[in-house]
Design a protein around this motif. Structure first.
Motif, PDB file in Angstrom:
ATOM      1  N   UNK A  91      10.469  17.147  25.941  1.00 11.85           N
ATOM      2  CA  UNK A  91      11.059  16.813  27.294  1.00 11.85           C
ATOM      3  C   UNK A  91      11.413  15.094  27.203  1.00 11.85           C
ATOM      4  N   UNK A  92      11.193  14.524  26.140  1.00 11.04           N
ATOM      5  CA  UNK A  92      11.769  13.221  25.939  1.00 11.04           C
ATOM      6  C   UNK A  92      10.735  12.214  26.862  1.00 11.04           C
ATOM      7  N   UNK A  93       9.474  12.446  27.118  1.00 10.82           N
ATOM      8  CA  UNK A  93       8.503  11.549  27.998  1.00 10.82           C
ATOM      9  C   UNK A  93       7.721  10.722  27.121  1.00 10.82           C
ATOM     10  N   UNK A 122       6.101  12.768  12.395  1.00 11.02           N
ATOM     11  CA  UNK A 122       4.892  11.515  12.732  1.00 11.02           C
ATOM     12  C   UNK A 122       5.708  10.391  13.184  1.00 11.02           C
ATOM     13  N   UNK A 123       6.505  10.644  14.154  1.00  8.52           N
ATOM     14  CA  UNK A 123       7.220   9.499  14.860  1.00  8.52           C
ATOM     15  C   UNK A 123       6.380   9.023  16.093  1.00  8.52           C
ATOM     16  N   UNK A 124       5.987  10.037  16.851  1.00  4.80           N
ATOM     17  CA  UNK A 124       5.386   9.873  18.052  1.00  4.80           C
ATOM     18  C   UNK A 124       3.679   9.659  18.377  1.00  4.80           C
ATOM     19  N   UNK A 125       3.118  10.311  17.298  1.00  7.23           N
ATOM     20  CA  UNK A 125       1.742  10.640  17.646  1.00  7.23           C
ATOM     21  C   UNK A 125       0.884   9.977  16.510  1.00  7.23           C
ATOM     22  N   UNK A 126      -0.384   9.501  16.737  1.00  2.81           N
ATOM     23  CA  UNK A 126      -1.423   9.201  16.009  1.00  2.81           C
ATOM     24  C   UNK A 126      -2.535   9.947  16.093  1.00  2.81           C
ATOM     25  N   UNK A 127      -3.149  10.801  15.404  1.00  8.25           N
ATOM     26  CA  UNK A 127      -4.277  11.766  15.768  1.00  8.25           C
ATOM     27  C   UNK A 127      -5.600  10.801  16.039  1.00  8.25           C
ATOM     28  N   UNK A 262       3.764   6.779  26.400  1.00  6.27           N
ATOM     29  CA  UNK A 262       4.726   7.384  27.410  1.00  6.27           C
ATOM     30  C   UNK A 262       6.007   6.512  27.152  1.00  6.27           C
ATOM     31  N   UNK A 263       6.884   7.062  27.554  1.00  5.90           N
ATOM     32  CA  UNK A 263       8.350   6.596  27.383  1.00  5.90           C
ATOM     33  C   UNK A 263       8.423   5.351  28.299  1.00  5.90           C
ATOM     34  N   UNK A 264       7.823   5.493  29.554  1.00  3.18           N
ATOM     35  CA  UNK A 264       8.024   4.379  30.508  1.00  3.18           C
ATOM     36  C   UNK A 264       6.720   3.558  30.601  1.00  3.18           C
ATOM     37  N   UNK A 265       5.968   3.511  29.590  1.00  2.68           N
ATOM     38  CA  UNK A 265       4.688   2.855  29.437  1.00  2.68           C
ATOM     39  C   UNK A 265       4.933   1.336  29.944  1.00  2.68           C
ATOM     40  N   UNK A 266       4.361   0.683  30.765  1.00  5.24           N
ATOM     41  CA  UNK A 266       4.612  -0.869  31.250  1.00  5.24           C
ATOM     42  C   UNK A 266       4.302  -1.629  30.099  1.00  5.24           C
ATOM     43  N   UNK A 267       3.231  -1.356  29.173  1.00  2.00           N
ATOM     44  CA  UNK A 267       2.669  -2.338  28.213  1.00  2.00           C
ATOM     45  C   UNK A 267       2.813  -1.714  26.781  1.00  2.00           C
TER      46      UNK A 267
END
Lengths: 349, 328
Positions: A91-93, A122-127, A262-267
């Motif tokens: 969902x590209x979130x 393995x681009x988006x997540x760290x276990x 998250x894509x819109x994470x402020x920090x």
């Protein structure tokens, strides 16, 4: 008329106050499950980096998704499970991770969790943690060996089995005992699994469907068999030595909870700093020892030494890992099927 | 950007805007008409509260109940309540699915019927237990009435989850109750994970709500009435049936309302004491919203429940037309 004007002014001021609740820049909003971290780790992080941690508890993956849909910029670090990782990516979130800023994560993550099926590159997540689903049994209340999902259908354990009240796990067991994939999307396989679970209930084998209560009830000797996650099993065995845990021979589920941004994470930068801090061997070890699930961090595992290596609940052997599967995300349409069918099970009598 | 940002659909903002405008208009009209502050204006904080948290959510629930996931009007959610296989049957593509969903599905109606039945039983048991207790407490010869009141109130200071956890200790298989039952010969006695346990939990939690309205009405009753009855030759039993009971009906009605409503919607007790062996409507609604994220179906269920509660309240009101019991 004066009163009316002042009233409207009051309301305006109130609205302004609420919207002016501006973000403080040196924070990181971490959303995780309740009791799923060694809280002293948060203090260590704050002391070292000066970044303030806002820790938010959520119940489960579904609650997380709902929260993210309502307010996409609410969190900097989230901890979804494998199938939810797959859905969030689709969902590209979620944001891509900058691995340059994650040296610990890059160095210590176990090889076979580096490119899991739910995040192949393995681009988006760290276990963060992983574990298995299996059967916790009371050695004083069972006859013979317990090593199969079929034991949960054995009538000699009538009114003595606590099943797991969790959609994917419950349906997954129904599928697996019939020899199907736990992520099946085949309608007829799902119907068969539902009938199997209804049969188990109607024969009076199920004592209760529980989730959080199972651990305590097994420690109290309230049932012979129960479906649990490995971490809960470890705690229960620690408190009641009569208990034992097995990953059934047909295979089971391996789940992996992952840290994501998250894509819109402020920090974004603070989020990466937090994630990498959690991947330091000594920090990962503190969390692992507090939570009781399996660590994906080779540094932490090395530090825990032989005791951890010998503990087959927390550290299953390669052969067990090989026969288990990670859940795939189920497409929304089929997931509705899962829901309706599971309701049929819960409503059967 | 902060985590207080909320993104709601546009129509929700419109609804809330309309609510606010209506409120402002109401205040304005009332000021203009009366040339100054009037007593009805004192109710305006509550009116604002009501518009924001009663009217607006109600409109939103009706909206969700009558739309599908893409926002188009549909009756399907309500039809699916009556027949939980309805939507599946309409969208079935395989023979297996057509066969499975051919008959009416009961997995939405059953929890409703079960919840109503359990709530009914709970209300009856509460009434049977509460009336004599209230009579006893209201007796003017009773010097210790106030300490009794405290005894009933104290458990209510505790959180319902904690109270229920305490309850489990009494109900488990090696707990005192079952041990006793097994001693006296009921070898297969079991309470945990049965409807009986849920019922015990419900009665335990809701009994005070039945006792207090009845107690209030009884203790306010003029003792001269009973004296008159006995002067005219009625024995105590007859004066209870002919004088006290009819006069206490408002309290009873209020008690029934206050027990029945939370009893219908209860769901934690079913998980903690009933082992989730039967779905109750509360569980189903909670699941539909949180686990399945199906707000449309969940709203339809809530709507059905609200309408049912409204009907039963209207019927009950007939028994207490002047609202003397202070009920809802």
């Amino acid at each position: 008329m004066k009163k009316l004007v002042s009233l409207i002014l009051c309301l305006l001021v109130l609205t302004a106050c609420v919207s002016a609740f501006a973000a403080d820049d040196n924070v990181v909003y971490v959303c995780n499950y309740f009791d799923y971290i060694d809280e002293s780790v948060l203090e260590l992080f704050e002391q070292e980096t000066g970044i303030h941690v806002e820790y938010i508890n959520l119940m489960d993956n579904e609650a997380l998704l709902q929260e993210m849909e309502i307010s996409p910029a609410a969190f900097d670090v989230i901890v979804p499970s494998d199938y939810m990782v797959e859905r969030l990516i689709a969902r590209d979130m979620v944001a891509e991770l900058d691995w340059e800023k994650l040296p610990n994560a890059a160095q210590y993550t176990l090889d076979y969790l580096k490119n899991p099926a739910y995040d192949p590159e393995g681009k988006f997540s760290v276990p963060y943690m992983w574990g298995t689903l299996g059967i916790l049994y009371n050695t004083k209340m069972v006859e013979g060996t317990v090593d199969s999902w079929a034991d949960l259908w054995d009538e000699k354990y009538a009114n003595n089995v606590i099943m797991m009240d969790s959609l994917r796990d419950a349906m997954g067991i129904g599928l697996k005992v019939l020899g199907y994939s736990m992520s099946s999307t085949n309608e007829e396989e799902l119907f068969a699994a539902t009938d199997k679970l209804v049969e188990q209930k109607q024969k009076g084998i199920v004592r209760a469907y529980q989730l959080d209560e199972t651990k305590d009830r097994m420690v109290g000797g309230e049932a012979a068999l129960a479906v649990v996650y490995s971490g809960d099993a470890w705690f229960a065995i620690d408190e009641n030595p009569d208990l034992a845990y097995v990953v059934p021979k047909e295979g089971s589920n391996i789940w992996v909870d992952n840290m994501m941004v998250p894509k819109q994470a402020p920090h974004y930068d603070n989020a990466l700093a937090f994630i990498d801090f959690m991947c330091r061997p000594e920090i990962a070890r503190m969390n692992c020892e507090k939570i009781g699930y399996s660590s994906p961090n080779s540094g932490a595992i090395a530090g825990m030494g032989e005791e951890y290596a010998a503990n087959r609940v927390q550290n299953p052997d390669d052969e067990t890992v090989a026969r288990c599967e990670i859940y795939h995300d189920i497409p929304a349409e089929v997931l509705k099927d899962y829901n309706d069918l599971y309701n049929e099970v819960l409503n059967a009598h | 950007m902060s985590r207080f940002d909320v993104s709601l659909p546009w129509w929700a903002w419109v609804l809330m805007g309309l609510g606010l405008a209506a409120f402002v208009a109401m205040v304005a009209v009332s000021i203009l008409r009366n040339r100054g502050m009037k007593r009805s204006l004192f109710a305006s904080p509550y009116a604002l509260w009501m518009i924001l948290f009663t009217i607006v959510p109600l409109v939103i629930i009706v909206y969700y109940a009558l739309t599908d996931s893409s926002g188009n009007f549909t009756w399907d959610n309500l039809r699916n309540f009556w027949d939980s296989n309805y939507i599946r049957r309409m969208s079935a593509t395989s023979d297996a699915a057509r066969a499975r969903y051919a008959v009416r599905g009961m997995s939405n109606m059953d929890p409703l019927i079960y919840s109503l039945w359990m709530a009914f039983l709970c209300t009856v048991i509460c009434l049977v237990l509460a009336y004599p207790t209230a009579l006893f407490m209201a007796d003017r010869k009773m010097k210790r009435a106030s300490s009794l009141v405290i005894l009933f109130v104290v458990p209510m200071w505790m959180n319902i989850t904690l109270r229920t956890y305490a309850m489990r200790i009494l109900l488990v298989d090696d707990g005192p109750l079952i041990t006793f039952l097994r001693l006296v010969g009921f070898k297969d006695a079991q309470l945990m994970d049965t409807p009986a346990a849920v019922l015990i939990g419900m009665v335990y939690n809701f009994l005070p709500f039945m006792i207090f309205p009845i107690y209030t009405v009884l203790s306010k009753m003029d003792p001269a009435l009973q004296e008159a009855a006995s002067d005219l030759g009625a024995n105590p039993g007859r004066s209870l049936i002919k004088v006290t009971m009819p006069l206490s009906i408002p309290g009873v009605v209020s008690g029934i309302t206050m027990v029945f409503m939370p009893a219908v919607t209860t769901f934690t007790l079913n998980v903690m004491l009933g082992g989730s062996k039967r779905l109750m409507l509360g569980n189903l609604i909670e699941q539909t919203f949180t686990k399945q994220s199906n707000w449309n179906m969940g709203s339809a269920m809530s709507l059905v429940m609200m309408v049912l509660i409204l009907i039963s309240l209207t019927i009950l009101r007939k028994a207490d037309p002047n609202n003397e019991g202070g009920g809802l």
